[in-house]
Design a protein around this motif. Structure first.
Motif, mmCIF file in Angstrom:
data_model
loop_
_atom_site.group_PDB
_atom_site.id
_atom_site.type_symbol
_atom_site.label_atom_id
_atom_site.label_comp_id
_atom_site.label_asym_id
_atom_site.label_seq_id
_atom_site.Cartn_x
_atom_site.Cartn_y
_atom_site.Cartn_z
ATOM 1 N N LEU A 11 0.851 -1.184 0.000
ATOM 2 C CA LEU A 11 0.000 0.000 0.000
ATOM 3 C C LEU A 11 0.889 1.237 0.000
ATOM 4 N N TYR A 12 0.724 2.090 -1.023
ATOM 5 C CA TYR A 12 1.507 3.320 -1.132
ATOM 6 C C TYR A 12 0.602 4.530 -0.979
ATOM 7 N N THR A 13 1.136 5.617 -0.463
ATOM 8 C CA THR A 13 0.427 6.896 -0.534
ATOM 9 C C THR A 13 1.059 7.686 -1.672
ATOM 10 N N LEU A 14 0.619 7.371 -2.892
ATOM 11 C CA LEU A 14 1.105 8.003 -4.112
ATOM 12 C C LEU A 14 -0.098 8.467 -4.924
ATOM 13 N N SER A 15 -0.075 9.692 -5.385
ATOM 14 C CA SER A 15 -1.187 10.212 -6.173
ATOM 15 C C SER A 15 -1.020 9.808 -7.632
ATOM 16 N N VAL A 16 -1.712 8.747 -8.041
ATOM 17 C CA VAL A 16 -1.597 8.254 -9.414
ATOM 18 C C VAL A 16 -2.979 8.041 -10.025
ATOM 19 N N LYS A 17 -3.009 7.961 -11.338
ATOM 20 C CA LYS A 17 -4.242 7.737 -12.100
ATOM 21 C C LYS A 17 -3.985 6.629 -13.113
ATOM 22 N N PRO A 18 -5.056 6.163 -13.792
ATOM 23 C CA PRO A 18 -4.842 5.185 -14.869
ATOM 24 C C PRO A 18 -3.792 5.691 -15.853
ATOM 25 N N GLY A 19 -2.937 4.769 -16.293
ATOM 26 C CA GLY A 19 -1.781 5.140 -17.107
ATOM 27 C C GLY A 19 -0.501 4.854 -16.352
ATOM 28 N N ALA A 20 -0.623 4.852 -14.997
ATOM 29 C CA ALA A 20 0.528 4.517 -14.150
ATOM 30 C C ALA A 20 0.665 3.011 -13.973
ATOM 31 N N SER A 21 -0.358 2.254 -14.345
ATOM 32 C CA SER A 21 -0.316 0.800 -14.181
ATOM 33 C C SER A 21 0.934 0.206 -14.808
ATOM 34 N N GLY A 22 1.644 -0.620 -14.028
ATOM 35 C CA GLY A 22 2.835 -1.293 -14.519
ATOM 36 C C GLY A 22 4.124 -0.562 -14.236
ATOM 37 N N SER A 23 4.029 0.662 -13.707
ATOM 38 C CA SER A 23 5.245 1.441 -13.424
ATOM 39 C C SER A 23 5.891 0.993 -12.123
ATOM 40 N N ALA A 24 7.179 1.261 -11.999
ATOM 41 C CA ALA A 24 7.927 0.861 -10.808
ATOM 42 C C ALA A 24 7.793 1.884 -9.695
ATOM 43 N N VAL A 25 7.895 1.402 -8.463
ATOM 44 C CA VAL A 25 7.985 2.252 -7.275
ATOM 45 C C VAL A 25 9.401 2.077 -6.725
ATOM 46 N N PHE A 26 10.148 3.183 -6.640
ATOM 47 C CA PHE A 26 11.561 3.146 -6.261
ATOM 48 C C PHE A 26 11.788 3.709 -4.859
ATOM 49 N N ASN A 27 12.819 3.188 -4.181
ATOM 50 C CA ASN A 27 13.259 3.817 -2.937
ATOM 51 C C ASN A 27 14.303 4.895 -3.263
#
Length: 213
Positions: A180-196
């Motif tokens: 679970l992330y607190t990231l403001s995203v919309k459709p189109g972000a699907s499949g993108s990486a979450v980096f540290n």
């Protein structure tokens, strides 16, 4: 065909090549020979396979073709009108805007909503994965969220990664063991990486809640 006809065809082709029916995100996980392998979401690949093979998209392209040709007033008295045909294509764009043709959807894991695709050519930089969970760390996401993408200007979003949710129901589907992330995203972000902060992959984006960001 005449030079005028070819000029008209190129005008239409240029319009169509800038139109996208489906937009999503992905990140590179491997290079092999003259191919590049990327990871994205399983539901993205399901949509891509449908887009490439389903008759509804062929019908859609014919309707689009008819509208554009008639709107432009092109080929009205030419047999070229009956020969011109729009087909579906899928490309992966690099950060700097280079376009690579999709070769295939290699594997889909519907349960984990993950997928591997490959493109022509050996390009880009392979992502490295975090060796431990990034719990409560500050994380970053680079994606075409909301369909927003321009070469060399892909937005980066910042948030926090929380603990794993063991069971999450979304649109009549149950996801197990999801970050679970607190990231403001919309459709189109699907499949993108979450980096540290080290630039290591902690996970990816699959679903978003519009009322909770």
């Amino acid at each position: 065909s005449s030079p005028d006809d070819l000029m008209r065809i190129n005008k239409i082709n240029k319009q169509l090549s800038n139109m996208s029916y489906v937009m999503s995100s992905a990140f590179i996980v491997m290079h092999k020979d003259k191919e590049t392998f990327l990871m994205t979401s399983g539901h993205v690949c399901t949509e891509l396979k449908s887009f490439m093979s389903d008759i509804k998209f062929k019908k859609f392209s014919l309707e689009l073709q008819d509208v554009i040709l008639k709107r432009e007033g092109l080929f009205e008295n030419s047999e070229l009108f009956n020969l011109y045909f729009i087909d579906t294509e899928v490309f992966v764009y690099s950060y700097n805007g280079t376009k690579y043709r999709l070769k295939s959807v290699k594997a889909i894991d519907e349960k984990k909503d993950m997928c591997i695709i490959n493109t022509e050519s050996n390009w880009g930089e392979k992502a490295s994965f975090a060796k431990k969970d990034c719990v409560y760390e500050e994380v970053f996401n680079m994606s075409s969220s909301g369909g927003y993408y321009y070469p060399n200007a892909v937005p980066i979003r910042k948030g926090i990664i929380n603990k794993v949710v063991s069971n999450q129901k979304f649109n009549d589907r149950v996801f197990e063991n999801v970050n679970l992330y607190t990231l403001s995203v919309k459709p189109g972000a699907s499949g993108s990486a979450v980096f540290n902060k080290k630039g290591e992959v902690c996970g990816s984006i699959n679903i978003s809640y519009s009322n909770l960001d």
